[in-house]
Design an enzyme around this catalytic site. Structure first.
Site, PDB file in Angstrom:
ATOM      1  N   GLU C  14      13.517  -8.264   1.602  1.00 31.41           N
ATOM      2  CA  GLU C  14      13.020  -7.301   0.642  1.00 31.41           C
ATOM      3  C   GLU C  14      11.768  -7.902   0.037  1.00 31.41           C
ATOM      4  OE1 GLU C  14      11.885  -4.799  -2.228  1.00 31.41           O
ATOM      5  OE2 GLU C  14      12.139  -6.939  -2.473  1.00 31.41           O
ATOM      6  N   CYS C  61      15.121  -3.768  -7.922  1.00 36.08           N
ATOM      7  CA  CYS C  61      15.443  -3.869  -6.502  1.00 36.08           C
ATOM      8  C   CYS C  61      16.400  -2.785  -6.051  1.00 36.08           C
ATOM      9  CB  CYS C  61      16.040  -5.230  -6.202  1.00 36.08           C
ATOM     10  SG  CYS C  61      16.400  -5.387  -4.450  1.00 36.08           S
ATOM     11  N   CYS C  64      19.615  -4.906  -3.697  1.00 36.02           N
ATOM     12  CA  CYS C  64      20.773  -5.361  -4.476  1.00 36.02           C
ATOM     13  C   CYS C  64      20.963  -4.406  -5.651  1.00 36.02           C
ATOM     14  CB  CYS C  64      20.596  -6.786  -4.952  1.00 36.02           C
ATOM     15  SG  CYS C  64      19.271  -7.016  -6.132  1.00 36.02           S
ATOM     16  N   HIS C  68      21.158  -5.575 -11.335  1.00 36.14           N
ATOM     17  CA  HIS C  68      20.327  -5.715 -12.536  1.00 36.14           C
ATOM     18  C   HIS C  68      20.842  -4.798 -13.644  1.00 36.14           C
ATOM     19  CE1 HIS C  68      17.297  -8.422 -10.974  1.00 36.14           C
ATOM     20  NE2 HIS C  68      17.358  -7.748  -9.838  1.00 36.14           N
ATOM     21  N   ARG C 484      22.568 -12.375  -3.923  1.00 35.99           N
ATOM     22  CA  ARG C 484      21.725 -13.525  -3.597  1.00 35.99           C
ATOM     23  C   ARG C 484      21.882 -14.695  -4.564  1.00 35.99           C
ATOM     24  NH1 ARG C 484      20.517  -9.058  -2.250  1.00 35.99           N
ATOM     25  NH2 ARG C 484      19.646  -8.497  -0.233  1.00 35.99           N
ATOM     26  N   SER C 507      16.544 -14.892  -6.507  1.00 36.73           N
ATOM     27  CA  SER C 507      15.440 -15.256  -5.617  1.00 36.73           C
ATOM     28  C   SER C 507      14.320 -15.957  -6.378  1.00 36.73           C
ATOM     29  CB  SER C 507      14.906 -14.026  -4.879  1.00 36.73           C
ATOM     30  OG  SER C 507      15.894 -13.534  -4.013  1.00 36.73           O
ATOM     31  N   CYS C 551      14.771 -11.792  -1.617  1.00 35.90           N
ATOM     32  CA  CYS C 551      14.420 -10.527  -2.245  1.00 35.90           C
ATOM     33  C   CYS C 551      13.301 -10.793  -3.240  1.00 35.90           C
ATOM     34  CB  CYS C 551      15.591  -9.885  -2.946  1.00 35.90           C
ATOM     35  SG  CYS C 551      15.042  -8.364  -3.728  1.00 35.90           S
ATOM     36  N   CYS C 554      12.920  -8.456  -6.515  1.00 30.30           N
ATOM     37  CA  CYS C 554      13.777  -9.030  -7.553  1.00 30.30           C
ATOM     38  C   CYS C 554      13.105 -10.238  -8.196  1.00 30.30           C
ATOM     39  CB  CYS C 554      15.079  -9.535  -6.927  1.00 30.30           C
ATOM     40  SG  CYS C 554      16.394  -8.337  -6.928  1.00 30.30           S
TER      41      CYS C 554
HETATM   42  N1  NFV Z   1      17.273 -12.031  -5.770  1.00 31.72           N
HETATM   43  C1  NFV Z   1      17.760 -10.980  -5.886  1.00 31.72           C
HETATM   44 FE1  NFV Z   1      18.490  -9.393  -5.986  1.00 31.72          FE
HETATM   45  C2  NFV Z   1      20.016  -9.872  -5.394  1.00 31.72           C
HETATM   46  N2  NFV Z   1      21.016 -10.162  -4.849  1.00 31.72           N
HETATM   47  C3  NFV Z   1      19.007  -9.759  -7.695  1.00 31.72           C
HETATM   48  O1  NFV Z   1      19.333 -10.050  -8.771  1.00 31.72           O
HETATM   49  O2  NFV Z   1      17.954  -8.697  -4.376  1.00 31.72           O
HETATM   50 NI1  NFV Z   1      16.991  -7.524  -4.528  1.00 31.72          NI
END
Ligand code: NFV
Ligand code: HEM
Ligand code: HEM
Ligand code: SF4
Ligand code: SF4
Ligand code: F3S
Ligand SMILES: [Mg+2]
Lengths: 368, 226, 557
Positions: C14, C61, C64, C68, C484, C507, C551, C554
């Protein structure tokens, strides 16, 4: 071999689908994009004879949920077809190649299919600071969009990001996030807003382009009418509660448990154009309202700046979170009434004074 | 004892009076129903939705009144060209120096409560003209935003004329927000307007209040030039 | 001089990640990781209603998606001292589990598999043998010779068309691909099946949150109400669907994902010795079974492992100003009091300030600032976060369930514990925790049914909903485990509005540039010593980087 492009029908045959599957697929597609039974023959013909269209899918300032939504598009056969009927030659999320090889694949398609490829954009393009807020392979998104748009046959702006700037375009828009239609001119652009758009809406838009080889009818904001001509409110199954004045007053109250209308907890259905009420999400399982939360207006431009999401009108910047037009209106109204009251009292005092004076004068005259 | 001779002037023709009262009723109804649309009452009813329609009714009343309000307003615009000199459209434009002087005069009477000097105008005084002008603009704005929103729920030609307003203002949410805010202009205008009418009637004693009913005003003879 | 190789864009992740490495004698001697896109979430959140923050941050994101939102509502609830009802906690847990199941499976098949599976060589497979292999590792029904030969035919037509689409220009035929043709064919089959399957499990989000991606959350609980006597709320039908979705997910994980993982890993055991990188592992823990306040009862425990020493688990305190801090000495930001000192997120600042080369550029100025990611540290130390960290912390905390699956996998592959600290270890850990998650989801589901049976249907606590009930000033932190890794949001509420909001994302921990002391974060550290056979086709870089499941949207936000 190199030059040969398979038609959708050939693709499907090669994937082991029968003619019957193919016709069923066509009629489903037809229904999805709203053609009448009589127009179905055209869809069948188009999908039988059209070669796979080269497609490049860009990612700029986004969260990839548009891609995620796209792969949720439900009818199985569609997911297959969309992988094979179009030739997805560039998409950072899924392609095997990386770095140099990925960029080569992109440029090969842009060169070989100049004027023929579809350009799909996910994400907005930052324009502040010369575009340094989004770089890919050392180049700015701004640069890439301009180059790729040149040879594109048509452009699809996925999601609210690409069609109206979405969250990164919310105040104070620190990176100058800009939707595609404000950067590219002179090309057909289809806006498919939503954060994200419904997967089937995305698939349906592509199918429309492929099956009819033309841009779907768009409204004043460049959105396909097939999916954005109705307000969520107009197709909402809770609408009878709205009309009857039965409202949820607070989350999980008795009325919420009965599934009353969410208007009073901020539902933006009455001001939001999207297909959620009819198509619903994830193959018709539910949509925000059905699951108890009001619509937040995710397919409308500027919806992030229309908060708080839990009240019906936006707050006024510079005032407290809950200061709406009504609070200000009531305050001004009250001040007016108070002013009038004070005014009336003083007027009366003066007038009485005057009347007395007049009376006195008259008395004096009369006495003389 | 000083005597003043009073003359009767026929100021407000019937169409103006009818317009005025229809308008006053419409605005009142639109404000009440509009406010309810914005903040519906809590109705803790356990009855089936299909048994009730009160909120739909409120909206229906709002829309019907909106049409009456609109055509009444159109009628008044027509009368601005066809009616007598007091009803004419140019009454509402304050371009002349004397009008500005009059505005200051009226402000003195209204706010500073200076002793009322008989005024030059027989129709509206200049300040009133100015506020009515603003009010007409607000009427127009409210019709445009209202019918703009209504265009999404109706295929009839009139609302469709205003459909373009929605994208121009940045979407339904913004239009609604503005339409809602404008309501407060009307509420506050009405408060002040009604109060001032009574006030002028009281301090000037020229029958302003009843003029919108019978059409006549009573003005000192030598002052009444108009 | 070492040879500088740039991989930009890193695909099948991502977001926008750029890796620059120095290669010497066929090995990576130095590495730089850069996030090249920023949106400014932390600036945009200022001045908004704290109750809306989940919706904003969720858009960090879409991969995932929901995590959040969860961190955000927890941060606000922490600040305003709101305790949510047990059912809300369970529903959040179920959404959490659904997220892991979808995200991990998609990562394995669609983002990571092509690093190990050579699609083109699958054309040469013998479908009969593929079928035999498939049936020997699992009783998943789609395994007949005919199934695989049909698939192979489709694949052949596809390749013959000359339009390779997403498979164009891959490193096919690279010497580092080691799977037999037959296993490659199996991989391709399951790539397609997983693509179909993943859109099922997310329906759990649709039921409770109205849509996926980006389902709805609520400060104080969850927005859906439970009413088993009503068609408009969560009722028996909705719950039955949730139950079925989790059952199917468990089946897919046990019959497809895990057997594939073991089968593939068996051919790449050497990767159990590559890509270890850092030796510190951090997990905030999650999946409360007795409320979010009772950390000791989390399914995933909280803690830190230093220097790969599994005998001690160190505690974490998100509100301690000395523990978690973010540095920007190599990031395109400025701090008002100088760029060298770290800042705890409650005092965090986000001032964008690009000082990199003017695009188009060939190389970044890696000795200066070179990324949009900030650099988080725990007591000044870099931490790896993610599935591996979660399992290690749970393992070290003595969680029997976890020990069992980890030991089982080590035995099945016949590798020592040390093999966990590697690229392969990360990829394996992701699969193993998916198995646990599928089991736990059932527990949460049963508990939810029990609560409802016992008459508790509350899903939201609205006592502190009105801003008038809030203190003039409040601070909160919301911790969670995203797929992640360790994710937390910090909020400062003042006069009913957000005064400061900072996200420190998994990330960000893993992909950040180095800190002022020159210490590398996880991506950079893990690339050191990785062999690269052909610098023109740096497949090995992708393998290790993908093992983290990057990601970047993120990470930067
Ligand atoms: N790094 C990250 Fe995420 C995740 N898992 C979020 O907190 O992916 Ni978009
Ligand atoms: C003095 C004149 C008017 C006033 C004070 C007024 C006031 C209001 C108010 C306060 C609302 C609620 C807005 C909200 O908070 O959502 C409203 C809604 C509305 N008004 Fe008016 N309005 C007026 C004239 C009109 C006119 C001329 C129309 C033309 C059709 C109109 C059409 C509407 C519509 C369509 C809505 C939205 C109703 C819904 O979607 O349920 N209004 N009005
Ligand atoms: C009890 C209520 C009311 C009374 C007694 C009243 C009385 C009057 C009077 C006496 C005039 C003429 C004033 C002058 O000579 O300048 C007038 C004009 C006017 N009033 Fe009212 N009014 C009332 C309510 C309203 C309301 C609710 C509205 C709507 C917002 C309204 C709008 C107007 C307008 C637009 C004019 C100018 C008429 C024209 O020339 O077309 N009035 N009113
Ligand atoms: S429009 Fe919404 S869903 Fe799509 S990429 Fe942007 S933030 Fe994500
Ligand atoms: S829930 Fe929302 S969309 Fe549905 S009827 Fe009520 S206000 Fe309209
Ligand atoms: S929030 Fe978005 S998903 Fe649909 S119901 Fe509203 S448009
Ligand atoms: Mg941050």
């Amino acid at each position: 071999m190199e030059e040969k492009m398979l038609t959708v029908y050939e693709q499907m045959q090669s994937r082991g689908y029968s003619r019957r599957d193919f016709l069923r697929f066509c009629s489903w597609m037809g229904a999805l994009i709203g053609v009448e039974a009589t127009g179905l023959a055209r869809v069948v013909h188009a999908l039988e004879t059209k070669p796979r269209v080269p497609v490049v899918w860009f990612h700029f300032q986004e969260c990839t949920c548009c891609s995620e939504s796209f792969i949720r598009s439900s009818h199985p056969i569609v997911a297959d077809i969309l992988l094979d009927k179009i030739s997805l030659d560039y998409t950072e999320t899924l392609q095997a190649a990386a770095g140099k090889q990925a960029e080569e694949a992109l440029h090969a398609t842009m060169k070989k299919y100049k004027g023929e490829y579809l350009m799909l954009c996910e994400g907005s393009v930052p324009t502040e600071a010369d575009g340094v807020y989004c770089c890919i392979a050392g180049r700015t998104a701004l640069d890439i969009v301009k180059e790729a748009a040149e040879g594109a046959k048509a452009i699809v702006a996925w999601g609210s990001c690409a069609s109206n700037g979405c969250i990164q375009g919310a105040k104070p828009n620190p990176t100058g996030a800009t939707p595609i239609h404000k950067i590219v001119t002179g090309k057909p652009i289809i806006n498919v807003p939503g954060c994200p758009p419904i997967g089937e809406v995305m698939a349906g838009t592509i199918v429309h382009l492929l099956a009819f080889d033309r841009i779907p009818q768009l409204d004043g904001l460049g959105r396909p009418k097939a999916f954005y001509s109705r307000r969520v409110h107009d197709t909402c199954y809770r609408r009878p509660n709205y009309d009857a004045g039965l409202f949820v007053e607070s989350f999980d109250d008795e009325n919420a448990k009965r599934g009353y209308c969410l208007y009073k907890v901020g539902c933006r259905g009455p001001v939001t154009y999207n297909a959620c009420g009819v198509m619903r999400w994830n193959n018709g399982v539910s949509y925000p309202i059905q699951s108890g939360h009001g619509c937040i207006g995710c397919s409308e431009a500027n919806f992030w700046d229309n908060g708080p999401f839990y009240q019906h009108l936006a707050s006024f910047p510079g005032f407290g979170i809950e200061t709406t037009a009504d609070k200000i209106g009531v305050a001004v109204g009250a001040a007016t009434l108070a002013g009038m009251a004070a005014h009336a009292i003083s007027t009366n005092i003066r007038k009485r004074h005057e009347i007395k004076k007049d009376q006195n004068e008259q008395d004096k005259k009369g006495g003389a | 004892m000083e005597t003043v001779s009073i003359r009767r002037y026929y100021v407000w023709q019937l169409p103006v009076r009818v317009y005025h009262w229809v308008n006053a009723v419409c605005v009142t109804v639109l404000c009440v129903t509009g406010y309810l649309i914005g903040s519906p009452l809590a109705l803790q009813s356990s009855s089936e939705a299909s048994f009730g329609y009160w909120f739909g009714t409120v909206r229906f009343v709002h829309f019907v009144t909106a049409f009456v309000f609109f055509f009444n307003f159109v009628g008044r615009i027509y009368w601005g060209f066809a009616g007598n000199s007091y009803a004419r459209w140019n009454n509402f434009l304050v371009f002349r120096k004397s009008q500005w002087r009059e505005i200051i005069e009226v402000l003195k009477v209204d706010i500073l409560q200076a002793k009322a000097q008989p005024l030059e105008s027989i129709g509206h005084n200049a300040l009133a003209s100015l506020t009515y002008f603003l009010t007409f603009i607000a009427f127009l704005f409210q019709c445009m935003t209202g019918f703009g929103m209504y265009a999404a729920m109706s295929d009839s030609w009139l609302p469709q004329l205003f459909a373009w307003i929605v994208p121009v203002m940045g979407g339904d949410f913004a239009v609604r927000q503005w339409h809602h805010m404008a309501m407060w202009f009307f509420i506050i205008f009405s408060f002040i307007h009604v109060y001032l009418v009574f006030y002028h009637d009281y301090v000037e004693g020229r029958g302003v209040l009843s003029s919108m009913v019978g059409g006549w005003k009573f003005i000192e003879k030598e002052k009444g030039k108009n | 001089m070492a040879n500088r190789i740039v991989v930009d864009p890193i695909t099948r992740i991502e977001g926008h990640l750029r890796i620059e490495v120095e290669i010497k004698d066929g090995k990576i001697v130095d590495a730089y990781s850069s996030g090249t896109m920023v949106r400014g979430f932390e600036l945009i959140l200022k001045g908004r209603d704290p109750r809306d923050a989940w919706a904003f941050t969720e858009r960090a994101c879409g991969v995932c998606t929901t995590v959040h939102a969860l961190a955000s509502v927890r941060a606000v609830e922490d600040a305003l001292k709101i305790k949510i009802p047990p059912n809300a906690e369970l529903i959040r847990n179920l959404m959490f589990c659904a997220q892991y199941l979808q995200d991990h499976v998609v990562h394995f098949y669609h983002l990571h598999a092509l690093d190990w599976v050579d699609v083109v060589s699958a054309l040469k497979a013998d479908p009969k043998k593929t079928s035999e292999i498939a049936q020997s590792i699992s009783n998943w029904p789609n395994s007949s010779p005919g199934y695989f030969s049909d698939l192979q035919k489709r694949l052949k037509t596809f390749v013959d068309s000359g339009q390779l689409g997403i498979f164009a220009n891959g490193y096919w035929g690279h010497a580092a691909y080691k799977l037999p043709n037959e296993v490659n064919l199996l991989g391709v089959a399951h790539y397609l099946e997983a693509l179909e399957w993943q859109k099922e499990i997310v329906k759990v989000h649709t039921i409770f949150g109205g849509k996926n991606p980006h389902p709805n959350y609520l400060v104080g609980g969850v927005p859906c109400s439970i009413n088993i006597e009503e068609s408009n709320a969560i009722n028996a039908e909705r719950l039955a669907m949730v139950g079925r979705l989790f059952e199917e997910a468990k089946e897919f994980v046990e019959k497809v994902y895990l057997p594939d993982l073991v089968a593939v890993a068996g051919f790449y055991k050497d990767w159990g010795g590559i890509g270890g990188g850092l030796s510190n592992y951090m997990a905030y823990g999650d999946l409360p079974v007795n409320g979010y306040a009772d950390v000791a009862q989390f399914k995933f425990p909280r803690g830190i492992i230093l220097n790969r020493d599994l005998s001690t688990v160190h505690p974490i305190d998100g509100s301690d100003a000395e523990q978690i801090q973010e540095f920007i000495s190599h990031s395109w930001y400025t701090y008002s009091d100088g760029d060298e000192k770290g800042k705890h997120p409650w005092a965090g600042e986000t001032n964008l300030n690009y000082t990199g080369p003017k695009p188009p550029y060939d190389y970044l100025n890696v000795d200066q600032k070179y990324s949009w990611l900030k650099t988080p540290r725990w007591k000044g130390m870099p931490m790896e976060v993610g599935p591996l960290s979660r399992l290690l912390v749970a393992y070290a905390s003595g969680r029997e369930e976890v020990k069992e699956v980890v030991n089982g996998a080590l035995a099945a592959l016949n590798v020592p514990v040390g093999a966990l600290f590697s690229t392969l270890g990360r990829t394996a850990a992701r699969g193993l925790e998916t198995k646990l998650i599928a089991l736990w989801a059932k527990e949460f589901y049963d508990q939810l049914l029990t609560n409802i049976r016992n008459g508790d249907t509350r899903t939201a606590n609205m006592e502190k909903w009105e801003p008038a009930t809030w203190p003039k000033e409040a601070k909160g932190v919301g911790l969670t485990e995203a797929p992640r890794g360790a994710l937390a949001h910090w909020i400062v509420v003042k006069d009913q509005k957000i005064d400061n909001y900072q996200l420190v994302v998994p990330s960000t921990w893993n992909a950040s540039p180095r800190d002022p002391q020159g210490q590398r974060s996880a991506y950079e550290a893990s690339l050191i010593d990785t062999p690269v056979k052909d610098p023109e086709q740096p497949l090995e870089i992708l393998r290790t980087i993908h093992s983290f499941d990057p990601c970047l949207a993120c990470a930067v936000h």
